[in-house]
Design a protein around this motif. Sequence first.
Motif, PDB file in Angstrom:
ATOM      1  N   MET A 297       0.846  -1.174   0.000  1.00 43.49           N
ATOM      2  CA  MET A 297       0.000   0.000   0.000  1.00 43.49           C
ATOM      3  C   MET A 297       0.891   1.236   0.000  1.00 43.49           C
ATOM      4  O   MET A 297       2.007   1.224   0.537  1.00 43.49           O
ATOM      5  CB  MET A 297      -0.913   0.009   1.225  1.00 43.49           C
ATOM      6  CG  MET A 297      -1.778  -1.228   1.373  1.00 43.49           C
ATOM      7  SD  MET A 297      -3.044  -1.396   0.099  1.00 43.49           S
ATOM      8  CE  MET A 297      -4.218  -0.142   0.623  1.00 43.49           C
ATOM      9  N   LEU A 298       0.374   2.320  -0.568  1.00 50.44           N
ATOM     10  CA  LEU A 298       1.174   3.532  -0.734  1.00 50.44           C
ATOM     11  C   LEU A 298       0.414   4.757  -0.241  1.00 50.44           C
ATOM     12  O   LEU A 298      -0.811   4.727  -0.085  1.00 50.44           O
ATOM     13  CB  LEU A 298       1.539   3.719  -2.212  1.00 50.44           C
ATOM     14  CG  LEU A 298       2.305   2.567  -2.874  1.00 50.44           C
ATOM     15  CD1 LEU A 298       2.285   2.722  -4.388  1.00 50.44           C
ATOM     16  CD2 LEU A 298       3.729   2.494  -2.354  1.00 50.44           C
ATOM     17  N   GLN A 299       1.157   5.834  -0.023  1.00 51.85           N
ATOM     18  CA  GLN A 299       0.563   7.123   0.305  1.00 51.85           C
ATOM     19  C   GLN A 299       1.477   8.230  -0.228  1.00 51.85           C
ATOM     20  O   GLN A 299       2.691   8.041  -0.326  1.00 51.85           O
ATOM     21  CB  GLN A 299       0.376   7.293   1.813  1.00 51.85           C
ATOM     22  CG  GLN A 299       1.678   7.340   2.604  1.00 51.85           C
ATOM     23  CD  GLN A 299       1.455   7.572   4.094  1.00 51.85           C
ATOM     24  OE1 GLN A 299       0.347   7.425   4.609  1.00 51.85           O
ATOM     25  NE2 GLN A 299       2.517   7.942   4.790  1.00 51.85           N
ATOM     26  N   PRO A 300       0.906   9.382  -0.593  1.00 48.82           N
ATOM     27  CA  PRO A 300       1.756  10.503  -1.005  1.00 48.82           C
ATOM     28  C   PRO A 300       2.554  11.032   0.186  1.00 48.82           C
ATOM     29  O   PRO A 300       2.033  11.128   1.308  1.00 48.82           O
ATOM     30  CB  PRO A 300       0.762  11.551  -1.506  1.00 48.82           C
ATOM     31  CG  PRO A 300      -0.490  10.796  -1.795  1.00 48.82           C
ATOM     32  CD  PRO A 300      -0.516   9.685  -0.795  1.00 48.82           C
ATOM     33  N   VAL A 301       3.790  11.376  -0.034  1.00 50.78           N
ATOM     34  CA  VAL A 301       4.607  11.984   1.003  1.00 50.78           C
ATOM     35  C   VAL A 301       4.008  13.342   1.353  1.00 50.78           C
ATOM     36  O   VAL A 301       3.779  14.178   0.484  1.00 50.78           O
ATOM     37  CB  VAL A 301       6.061  12.158   0.526  1.00 50.78           C
ATOM     38  CG1 VAL A 301       6.892  12.888   1.588  1.00 50.78           C
ATOM     39  CG2 VAL A 301       6.675  10.796   0.211  1.00 50.78           C
ATOM     40  N   GLY A 302       3.702  13.540   2.629  1.00 56.43           N
ATOM     41  CA  GLY A 302       3.181  14.833   3.066  1.00 56.43           C
ATOM     42  C   GLY A 302       1.681  14.950   3.115  1.00 56.43           C
ATOM     43  O   GLY A 302       1.159  15.989   3.516  1.00 56.43           O
ATOM     44  N   GLY A 303       0.944  13.902   2.716  1.00 58.69           N
ATOM     45  CA  GLY A 303      -0.509  13.951   2.817  1.00 58.69           C
ATOM     46  C   GLY A 303      -1.203  13.564   1.525  1.00 58.69           C
ATOM     47  O   GLY A 303      -0.710  13.837   0.427  1.00 58.69           O
TER      48      GLY A 303
END
Length: 550
Positions: A297-303
């Motif tokens: 799973m991934l997420q954008p750095v910083g929100g």
Amino acid sequence: MHTEDRESTPTKSEDRQQPRAHTRRDFLENLGRVAGVGATYAAMTGLGLLSTPAQAADRSPQLPRVTELSNKVGKGKSVAIIGAGITGLTLAYELSRLGFSVTVLEATSRHGGRSRTVRGGDRLQEYGGIQEVRWDKEEHLYANMGPARIPYHHQTVIGYCKEFGVPLEVFVNENRGSLIHESKAFGGTPVENRYFVHSTRGWMSELLAKAVNRQALDDVLSSEDKEKLLVMLKGYGELDSKYQYPGASRAGYRVTPGAGLVAGELNPHASLQDLLSSEYAKSNLSFTEEWNQAATMLQPVGGMDRIVQAFAKRVQQYIRYDSPVTSLRKVGDRARVAYRSKGEERVLDADFAIVTIPFPAFTKVPNDFSAAHQAAMKSCQYTQAVKIAFQADRRFWEEDQHIYGGISWTDQDIGEMMYPSGGLMSRKGIIVGAYIRDDGVGTRYAAMSFPERIEGALRCGEQIHPQYRREVKNGVSVGWPKVPYQDGGWAVWSDAARAEHYPVLTQPDGPLYLAGCQVSYLPGWQEGSVLSAHTVAAALVDRVSARAAA
């Protein structure tokens, strides 16, 4: 009433050109008018102008990168887009690149819709009032109060991140060191995820091995099959030579192994009764094996809002903020959108209108969608989701219990506690202290005052972390059923509603279209939103191409 006229369509004299040799562009434009975008896509691929989907995983094949047509196909056609969430922003970006004249009407002062990342200094509005976010302003101090994760196979969203230069990092969805708290199991004491998961596997393996050895499965297994299965179960459940589960290192240690004579001491053997009495075992044991929850799973750095910010940067000139729609009508074969702006009633006429906002919010707006469309929208239910987050000046979950990202689960009201995957080992952190997805609990918490929500989350949180109340501060909440112009979390389709009502929503009603994750088989996911946007954009390309050919 102030009326805003669409851009006029160029006359034939304006478009008249001197005779010239036919080009590949002429061929592709004519093909698009006659056969639609699908045939054009195939032709461009054959001519080497496009990569195939397998070679270009950063784009959805639903809406190929038609560079030869991008500034022509929508020329002279206008589109009103209702809502500046990720669906509306995607539509504005793609349709404007295809030559359409687009206008995005956003009811609030911000873009992003439910893709909401909260930071210090923000103001969160609900029908019950406004909350001030009093968190310190540091890069990693944020909470994703809407979507929080991106599965590795959501390649359209990931493709936009690549295209826009939005860096991604790993989102820890499951952590063997996080906690499971059950009031009716293990004496109400939280246990590590690894203890619960591997004890369950051990017991299941032992019970199945007993069934094999007692000839209970002889009608389906040959002697050779039984032998192979027993070997597999022994390894999977870490069984002993008698095919019994005595407890194992996979379930963790009471005293961890060390140097010298410190061999370590295993955790006590979990009782089958504790496991069977657990609500977690019934509902969430396989959570991270689900198609949209499995690693990576991934997420954008910083929100998470870095994605919608990147979209908005490219279509900012088309967005009209603080412009809530008051009606949507069909006027002949065109659309008329009435909206409020700066205290005035205004009207926007367009060739097409696309509604992207959640159904509970849109069905409050007088509109000319057919009775079948109206019934279909009302048949779709929305979750009553609530999130609550706190600042911690000390990342106690890391320092005290060595939890780095992931989720702790509980049968208390808060449902789950999400630890940040970013900013690891920083001094401060933001912890999502409640992610309520149960509709009954969500409805109750949404109806509470803001302080009552915070107190409820603190009371539940200290059942998981005894130090919780003294370690966290400045709690804020988002009760999605109470957020203006949202009125709910995400769409939930029953099998019956999917079969009977859903198909009509995929079809336009004259000049009126519907788009969003609710018009997809990925409700609640940004991938569903952008794919729905691509589907509608491709339909508009085919439609205007067919009109031009006629």
